[in-house]
Design a protein around this motif. Structure first.
Motif, PDB file in Angstrom:
ATOM      1  N   UNK A  95       0.852  -1.201   0.000  1.00 34.23           N
ATOM      2  CA  UNK A  95       0.000   0.000   0.000  1.00 34.23           C
ATOM      3  C   UNK A  95       0.884   1.247   0.000  1.00 34.23           C
ATOM      4  N   UNK A  96       0.528   2.216  -0.822  1.00 33.37           N
ATOM      5  CA  UNK A  96       1.278   3.463  -0.910  1.00 33.37           C
ATOM      6  C   UNK A  96       0.406   4.600  -0.370  1.00 33.37           C
ATOM      7  N   UNK A 103       3.540  14.049  -7.185  1.00 35.56           N
ATOM      8  CA  UNK A 103       2.700  13.479  -8.247  1.00 35.56           C
ATOM      9  C   UNK A 103       2.440  12.001  -8.021  1.00 35.56           C
ATOM     10  N   UNK A 104       1.306  11.515  -8.550  1.00 33.87           N
ATOM     11  CA  UNK A 104       0.947  10.105  -8.454  1.00 33.87           C
ATOM     12  C   UNK A 104       1.321   9.417  -9.763  1.00 33.87           C
ATOM     13  N   UNK A 105       2.092   8.333  -9.634  1.00 29.31           N
ATOM     14  CA  UNK A 105       2.597   7.611 -10.800  1.00 29.31           C
ATOM     15  C   UNK A 105       2.156   6.156 -10.695  1.00 29.31           C
ATOM     16  N   UNK A 106       1.681   5.596 -11.816  1.00 23.96           N
ATOM     17  CA  UNK A 106       1.215   4.214 -11.858  1.00 23.96           C
ATOM     18  C   UNK A 106       2.059   3.401 -12.823  1.00 23.96           C
ATOM     19  N   UNK A 107       2.559   2.248 -12.354  1.00 25.47           N
ATOM     20  CA  UNK A 107       3.236   1.281 -13.216  1.00 25.47           C
ATOM     21  C   UNK A 107       2.260   0.169 -13.582  1.00 25.47           C
ATOM     22  N   UNK A 108       2.127  -0.093 -14.867  1.00 22.53           N
ATOM     23  CA  UNK A 108       1.313  -1.194 -15.374  1.00 22.53           C
ATOM     24  C   UNK A 108       2.236  -2.111 -16.161  1.00 22.53           C
ATOM     25  N   UNK A 109       2.215  -3.402 -15.836  1.00 22.44           N
ATOM     26  CA  UNK A 109       3.074  -4.329 -16.561  1.00 22.44           C
ATOM     27  C   UNK A 109       3.078  -5.711 -15.932  1.00 22.44           C
ATOM     28  N   UNK A 110       3.880  -6.581 -16.498  1.00 20.87           N
ATOM     29  CA  UNK A 110       3.931  -7.970 -16.052  1.00 20.87           C
ATOM     30  C   UNK A 110       4.992  -8.165 -14.983  1.00 20.87           C
ATOM     31  N   UNK A 111       5.539  -9.384 -14.875  1.00 19.43           N
ATOM     32  CA  UNK A 111       6.504  -9.681 -13.815  1.00 19.43           C
ATOM     33  C   UNK A 111       7.817  -8.916 -13.991  1.00 19.43           C
ATOM     34  N   UNK A 112       8.146  -8.507 -15.207  1.00 22.66           N
ATOM     35  CA  UNK A 112       9.341  -7.680 -15.404  1.00 22.66           C
ATOM     36  C   UNK A 112       9.127  -6.327 -14.725  1.00 22.66           C
ATOM     37  N   UNK A 128       7.959  11.480  -6.087  1.00 24.79           N
ATOM     38  CA  UNK A 128       6.749  10.889  -6.668  1.00 24.79           C
ATOM     39  C   UNK A 128       6.189   9.803  -5.759  1.00 24.79           C
ATOM     40  N   UNK A 129       4.878   9.651  -5.776  1.00 22.29           N
ATOM     41  CA  UNK A 129       4.200   8.518  -5.143  1.00 22.29           C
ATOM     42  C   UNK A 129       4.069   7.429  -6.201  1.00 22.29           C
ATOM     43  N   UNK A 130       4.861   6.367  -6.079  1.00 15.72           N
ATOM     44  CA  UNK A 130       4.877   5.328  -7.118  1.00 15.72           C
ATOM     45  C   UNK A 130       4.011   4.144  -6.712  1.00 15.72           C
ATOM     46  N   UNK A 131       2.942   3.923  -7.464  1.00 13.05           N
ATOM     47  CA  UNK A 131       2.037   2.795  -7.277  1.00 13.05           C
ATOM     48  C   UNK A 131       2.263   1.782  -8.397  1.00 13.05           C
ATOM     49  N   UNK A 132       1.725   0.566  -8.227  1.00 14.50           N
ATOM     50  CA  UNK A 132       1.699  -0.361  -9.349  1.00 14.50           C
ATOM     51  C   UNK A 132       0.341  -1.054  -9.398  1.00 14.50           C
ATOM     52  N   UNK A 145      -9.695  -5.876 -20.089  1.00 17.24           N
ATOM     53  CA  UNK A 145     -10.685  -6.335 -19.114  1.00 17.24           C
ATOM     54  C   UNK A 145     -10.504  -5.656 -17.762  1.00 17.24           C
ATOM     55  N   UNK A 146      -9.244  -5.487 -17.343  1.00 15.71           N
ATOM     56  CA  UNK A 146      -8.965  -5.060 -15.977  1.00 15.71           C
ATOM     57  C   UNK A 146      -8.560  -3.593 -15.828  1.00 15.71           C
ATOM     58  N   UNK A 147      -8.392  -2.854 -16.903  1.00 17.46           N
ATOM     59  CA  UNK A 147      -7.868  -1.496 -16.798  1.00 17.46           C
ATOM     60  C   UNK A 147      -8.629  -0.623 -15.800  1.00 17.46           C
ATOM     61  N   UNK A 148      -9.968  -0.640 -15.767  1.00 15.01           N
ATOM     62  CA  UNK A 148     -10.666   0.185 -14.773  1.00 15.01           C
ATOM     63  C   UNK A 148     -10.277  -0.149 -13.332  1.00 15.01           C
ATOM     64  N   UNK A 149     -10.023  -1.429 -13.063  1.00 12.76           N
ATOM     65  CA  UNK A 149      -9.594  -1.825 -11.712  1.00 12.76           C
ATOM     66  C   UNK A 149      -8.214  -1.264 -11.423  1.00 12.76           C
ATOM     67  N   UNK A 150      -7.322  -1.365 -12.383  1.00 10.12           N
ATOM     68  CA  UNK A 150      -5.956  -0.889 -12.184  1.00 10.12           C
ATOM     69  C   UNK A 150      -5.912   0.625 -11.999  1.00 10.12           C
ATOM     70  N   UNK A 151      -6.742   1.337 -12.721  1.00  4.43           N
ATOM     71  CA  UNK A 151      -6.748   2.798 -12.616  1.00  4.43           C
ATOM     72  C   UNK A 151      -7.375   3.275 -11.310  1.00  4.43           C
TER      73      UNK A 151
END
Length: 509
Positions: A95-96, A103-112, A128-132, A145-151
């Motif tokens: 949890x962040x 600023x709020x920053x979001x990382x979207x990606x796989x295991x890399x 920066x506040x870094x979320x994933x 399918x999941x983008x709204x959840x991630x955002x």
């Protein structure tokens, strides 16, 4: 022992590429059954302990843990995550709690992406506040399918995203269509969006695809990002020359140093955007050199660290090129020493350290303090003149408002006093600039200086406003003292020296 999150790539490969062998007799069958039952029992115990731990958290933290429970999946990531949290470990999915000034920053990606999250978060600490996203994001189909959840429901300032490895067998036309849709949705958030090229794969790293499949997907992504005006962070080119050094053999994943190396580039790509944001006060976010010119910012900083302790300055000057060009140490060479005569007449043999840097804004000064330029020093006085470059809007940084600049200068004083508690800070009102009184920056500077004046009432701060000494009767600035209506010459520095002398004499006696 390596933490679990560092073992995840190997565990992931085992989970999907090495299923339990079919038992050949009753003993083997019983052993497999016992192992499965023990695993299930252990996971149940951990889940119960985790639920008890979760109940101790704030409502906001509990809500985040619920999102993770719904998206990480009981089959693999969630049990590992829960075990790590019960062991008190820091993870990429922690949890962040946002600092509202950052600023709020979001990382979207796989295991890399997950692999470089913690190192990137560390690199961006304080800026920066870094979320994933709350899962291994997988292929583009899952993204749609999941983008709204991630955002989620919050507003993002920057979104750094990637898909590709899990799309290695997705037909290129389908991949392009899905990526185009995702790019459209991400741009619609109003965030600055950055695409990360898919990283290479070691030879033999995937049984069903080759590195050429990933290169082809990067080529598709290039077309999509160009169409949407999205910046590309080329992680493929960044890591490829050192792949043998940083990537695990026959794998798509990386060693710990490899993820650290990727995090350098991810943090750099995000940091480059931060000074242009309008949603936060960029003047208070520490930044290294911003303007891409021939000025040796890093070299001057290194020289300061080399000489500062030996010099043991009685007086420290902090500022931009106006301060740098005056004189003193470090030697300003051809660019500096424009007021060497008045420097000598004012300071004489007293040890003085010149921390003026060309093109510096308040955020650069904050970074230099963070990097140790004041560490261990015990000056009697610190002369601070900064802020005029914060009025400049370039491709690398936006201009700041008077309120933002004044807040940043107050923060610089706070940091300087914390490093050098015995020093009296002599805060200069920002010098006027522009040939005539009609120059639009004059009114802005007057606004800033009006906001700075009350700081002079605080302990350890003297506010010195010599604006009138630079101006002719009609409000113009004479070429005799500021040839470019910004930087003083020898006569101009004499104006500053004359005003500083009685204050310094009182402060350093």
């Amino acid at each position: 022992m390596r933490p679990l999150f560092r073992l995840l790539p190997a565990l992931l490969l085992l989970a999907f590429s090495a299923p339990a062998a079919e038992p050949t007799n009753a003993t083997e069958a019983a052993a497999q059954k016992a192992a499965a039952e023990k695993k299930a029992a252990d996971q149940k115990i951990n889940a119960e302990k985790f639920a008890a731990w979760k109940a101790t958290l704030t409502p906001e933290q509990q809500a985040w843990e619920t999102v993770l429970e719904q998206n990480l999946g009981m089959g693999f990531y969630l049990p590992i995550y829960q075990a790590e949290k019960l062991a008190g470990k820091v993870t990429a999915w922690d949890y962040v709690k946002d600092d509202p000034k950052l600023p709020r920053v979001l990382l979207i990606g796989d295991s890399i992406s997950r692999g470089y999250t913690l190192a990137t978060r560390k690199a961006l600490a304080g800026v920066a506040n870094l979320h994933r996203a709350p899962e291994n994001c997988g292929p583009t189909a899952n993204g749609l399918k999941k983008l709204p959840v991630w955002l989620g429901t919050g507003k993002w300032d920057i979104i750094h995203f990637n898909f590709g490895i899990h799309d290695r067998k997705t037909p290129l036309a389908d991949y392009e269509q899905r990526l185009d849709s995702l790019a459209t949705q991400l741009k619609a958030t109003g965030a600055k969006v950055v695409w990360a090229n898919t990283t290479p794969v070691a030879e033999g790293g995937m049984n069903d695809a080759t590195n050429a499949d990933l290169v082809a997907r990067n080529e598709v992504a290039a077309r999509v990002m160009q169409k949407h005006g999205i910046t590309i962070n080329d992680l493929y080119a960044w890591i490829e020359p050192d792949l043998a050094k940083f990537q695990n053999p026959k794998d798509v994943h990386f060693s710990s140093p490899g993820y650290d190396r990727l995090a350098e580039q991810v943090a750099a790509a995000i940091t480059k955007i931060i000074p242009t944001l309008t949603s936060v006060n960029t003047a208070i976010l520490p930044m290294s050199k911003l303007e891409k010119d021939g000025y040796g910012w890093e070299e001057r900083h290194a020289e300061i660290l080399k000489i500062k302790d030996t010099l043991n300055p009685e007086i420290v000057l902090i500022g931009d090129s106006i301060t740098h060009f005056w004189g003193g140490l470090p030697d300003g060479a051809k660019m500096g020493n424009r007021g060497s005569e008045t420097w000598q007449s004012l300071f004489g043999s007293r040890p003085v350290l010149n921390l003026g840097f060309g093109w510096d804004r308040t955020q650069n000064v904050l970074k230099r303090i963070q990097l140790g330029e004041l560490d261990g020093l015990k000056p009697k006085a610190i002369v601070l003149h900064i802020g005029t470059n914060n009025l400049a809007k370039t491709v690398n940084a936006r201009d700041n408002t008077p309120a933002e600049i004044a807040e940043a200068i107050g923060l610089i004083i706070e940091k300087a006093q914390a490093k050098c508690p015995g020093a009296q800070v002599i805060l200069m009102a920002i010098f006027p600039r522009g040939k005539t009184a009609a120059d639009p920056k004059r009114a802005i500077l007057a606004d800033i200086n009006q906001r700075l004046a009350p700081l002079g009432q605080k302990p350890g701060i003297t506010f010195l406003d010599i604006t009138s000494k630079w101006l002719e009767a009609d409000g113009s600035i004479s070429k005799d003292i500021m040839p470019d209506a910004l930087h003083p010459n020898q006569k101009g520095y004499a104006v500053w020296a004359e005003a500083l002398k009685p204050v310094l004499d009182q402060t350093t006696k």
